[in-house]
Write an enzyme that holds these catalytic residues in place. Structure first.
Site, short mmCIF file in Angstrom:
data_model
loop_
_atom_site.label_atom_id
_atom_site.label_comp_id
_atom_site.label_asym_id
_atom_site.label_seq_id
_atom_site.Cartn_x
_atom_site.Cartn_y
_atom_site.Cartn_z
N HIS A 123 0.88 -1.18 0.00
CA HIS A 123 0.00 0.00 0.00
C HIS A 123 0.92 1.23 0.00
O HIS A 123 2.01 1.18 0.57
CB HIS A 123 -0.84 -0.05 1.27
CG HIS A 123 -1.93 0.96 1.36
ND1 HIS A 123 -1.69 2.28 1.64
CD2 HIS A 123 -3.28 0.85 1.23
CE1 HIS A 123 -2.84 2.94 1.69
NE2 HIS A 123 -3.82 2.09 1.43
N GLN A 203 -4.42 -5.31 6.93
CA GLN A 203 -5.37 -6.26 6.36
C GLN A 203 -5.29 -7.62 7.06
O GLN A 203 -5.92 -8.58 6.62
CB GLN A 203 -5.13 -6.44 4.86
CG GLN A 203 -5.22 -5.16 4.04
CD GLN A 203 -6.64 -4.62 3.96
OE1 GLN A 203 -7.62 -5.31 4.22
NE2 GLN A 203 -6.76 -3.35 3.58
N CYS A 364 -4.70 2.51 -3.69
CA CYS A 364 -3.47 3.00 -3.06
C CYS A 364 -2.33 2.00 -3.18
O CYS A 364 -1.49 1.88 -2.29
CB CYS A 364 -3.69 3.38 -1.61
SG CYS A 364 -4.85 4.74 -1.39
#
Lengths: 407, 151
Positions: A123, A203, A364
């Site tokens: 990210h 995540q 992103c």
């Protein structure tokens, strides 16, 4: 207690609303999750009954607020297997990563000839701060590439992470590809060369059991808003935070202040300049309790079943392909897909007309899109409150999108 | 599905874009991106004697951005620069109207199909990608023209 998604769903009032005349199907939790009533109640109860600034006063509310805030820190720490003083409350993962990047830079860890290593699946929050640190210090940024399946290409791990590497930063689970990385292998290589490790757990922590000690990393970052808590509160866990100089200066992070200079408080206060995120931290602790009560193993099993259903369903559709692993083996619940001939924005817009919320864009993680030769993807991501009907609605929705755009 | 957003005219321009492909000669080439979604356009402008002689472009993006760029080329090619800028202003105003403006069909022609897009704030940037690239390229072409005149 067995995991019953229909019981869980009752805690999320938003799931009973309609969007564009259809029941909401919320498949965008990898971007941000909804908040259950017990978490909202905990925050409200704190603000209504105990709120004050923390670490500042002798009055009763000040003490109660400080106790609640520090107790939240303990809850969050034990949620990931850490200790109270190893947890810093930040704004989000981005701030957690920047904190480490600036602190290492301030400590003089890096200079020309040194290397920072990342991966191509990061990210932007775990990429751009390292690019900037490299720029400030003259260090070189290197990265591990990806295989066509969306896994890390480890064939040159020993070359990319080498004796010059000072820090190896990587994500545990990719927000775009869903790929779960083998943290143990990566940490083992970093340790061989004496590099520090930072793992982006944004995540991972919401979806599966995480124990920072068994992962054996130096820094671990995650955020509240993806795990049933409010936005505005993130976490940095660090093994030895007292060894780092401050990132931001200001109130709360000091020991003594004179006009000629200051000394700094020990960690974690050293890294919490200014009034911190108080009620959000309390709510994050309530979210940890909520997730613990459901059981992280149960949550992971529930999501795996939904992910398998989605991957199987997409495999049966012509003209729809998945970026990233095609099975639930070492995989999170974020599934990026491309519908042949239809731009992801148009896919997302058309699904919204059916009440289905997915994320579209580069998520992103623009270098991943570039790696796979697509400008963007649509991404469906499920969480504790999604059920099989949500997955089936999406699969049906994708077919309606195809019909509309091929007409 | 999504009838108010995806008008027939928009789908038609998306599937069969006008004036697409980069052409010579040109005065200025610009490259614009929409950082939130990764849509990109490379656009060339040729201005001659105060008239937009040609606009050519290449890029990738969603139906809204591609169709809007196609419509834009129809509206500005062959027009005096001042008139084209007036059209640009009108389209910009329409896009920022949140669905509250009755578009001027004489001025915007196929562009009126985008009136519905203004109700979707997330898509307004898509609709404006090609238009902003054209404005940028044309401004650069005009200012380099002025420099030549005063040299």
């Amino acid at each position: 207690m067995p995991f019953d998604v229909e019981v869980v769903r009752k805690d999320f009032p938003v799931l009973s609303r309609e969007v564009n005349g259809a029941p909401l199907v919320y498949l965008d939790s990898a971007s941000s999750s909804h908040k259950p009533t017990p978490v909202l109640d905990a925050e409200r109860q704190f603000v209504e009954q105990h709120y004050s600034n923390v670490h500042r006063g002798v009055h009763t509310l000040s003490q109660e607020a400080t106790d609640a805030y520090e107790s939240a820190r303990s809850t969050v720490a034990s949620f990931i297997g850490g200790a109270h003083d190893e947890v810093v409350f930040t704004k989000n993962v981005t701030e957690s990563v920047n904190l480490v990047a600036y602190a290492l830079g301030n400590r003089g860890d890096l200079g020309p000839g040194d290397e920072i290593c990342v991966t191509e699946m990061e990210h932007h929050s775990n990429l751009v701060p390292w690019q900037m640190l490299a720029q400030r210090t003259g260090a070189t940024l290197r990265w591990l590439g990806l295989t066509d399946e969306g896994r890390l290409d480890l064939s040159d791990l020993d070359a990319v992470v080498n004796e010059r590497t000072k820090l190896f930063a990587f994500t545990q689970v990719s927000n775009l590809l869903g790929t779960e990385n083998d943290v143990a292998t990566l940490v083992a290589r970093a340790k061989e060369v004496g590099a520090l490790t930072l793992v982006d757990g944004a995540q991972a922590v919401p979806h599966q059991p995480v124990d920072v000690r068994s992962l054996d990393v130096d820094f671990y970052a995650f955020t509240g808003h993806k795990m049933l808590a409010p936005s505005g509160v993130g976490v940095l866990w660090g093994r030895d935070l007292d060894a780092l100089p401050p990132f931001m200066g200001g109130g709360s992070m000091i020991e003594t202040v004179q006009m000629t200079g200051s000394t700094y408080a020990p960690a974690p206060e050293r890294f919490e300049a200014g009034t911190p995120v108080i009620s959000q931290a309390v709510a994050l602790a309530a979210a940890c309790d909520y997730l613990d009560a459901l059981g992280l193993d149960n949550i992971k099993a529930h999501e795996n079943a939904l992910t398998a259903r989605l991957l199987d369903g997409i495999r049966d559709l012509r003209g729809v392909s998945v970026l990233g692993p095609d099975t639930t083996e070492m995989r999170g619940s974020a599934v990026s897909f491309v519908v042949e001939g239809v731009h992801p924005h148009d896919v997302g817009q058309s699904l919204d007309e059916l009440g289905i919320a997915v994320r579209v864009g580069h998520h992103c993680a623009a270098p991943v899109c570039r790696r796979f030769g697509v400008p963007a993807t649509a991404r469906a991501s499920s969480y504790v409150y999604n059920n099989e009907a949500d997955i089936d609605a999406l699969l049906e929705g994708i077919q309606r999108v195809q019909e509309f755009w091929s007409a | 599905m999504t009838e108010s957003l995806y008008q027939e005219i928009i789908l038609e321009h998306y599937k069969h874009p006008h004036h697409k492909g980069l052409r010579d000669p040109f005065d200025v080439e610009v490259h614009h991106v929409n950082p939130t979604c990764g849509d990109e356009v490379t656009l060339r402008v040729k201005v001659n004697g105060g008239v937009v002689e040609d606009v050519s472009y290449d890029g990738h993006g969603c139906s809204i951005s591609q169709a809007s760029t196609s419509v834009m080329t129809d509206l500005v090619i062959g027009k005096p620069v001042d008139d084209a800028l007036t059209t640009h202003e009108a389209f910009l105003e329409l896009m920022h109207s949140r669905g509250q403006l009755e578009p001027d069909e004489d001025l915007l022609e196929d562009g009126i199909a985008f009136a519905g897009v203004s109700k979707y704030p997330a898509r307004v940037k898509c609709a404006l990608l090609g238009w902003m690239a054209w404005k940028d390229a044309t401004s650069q072409a005009l200012s380099s023209d002025q420099k030549k005149d005063t040299a």
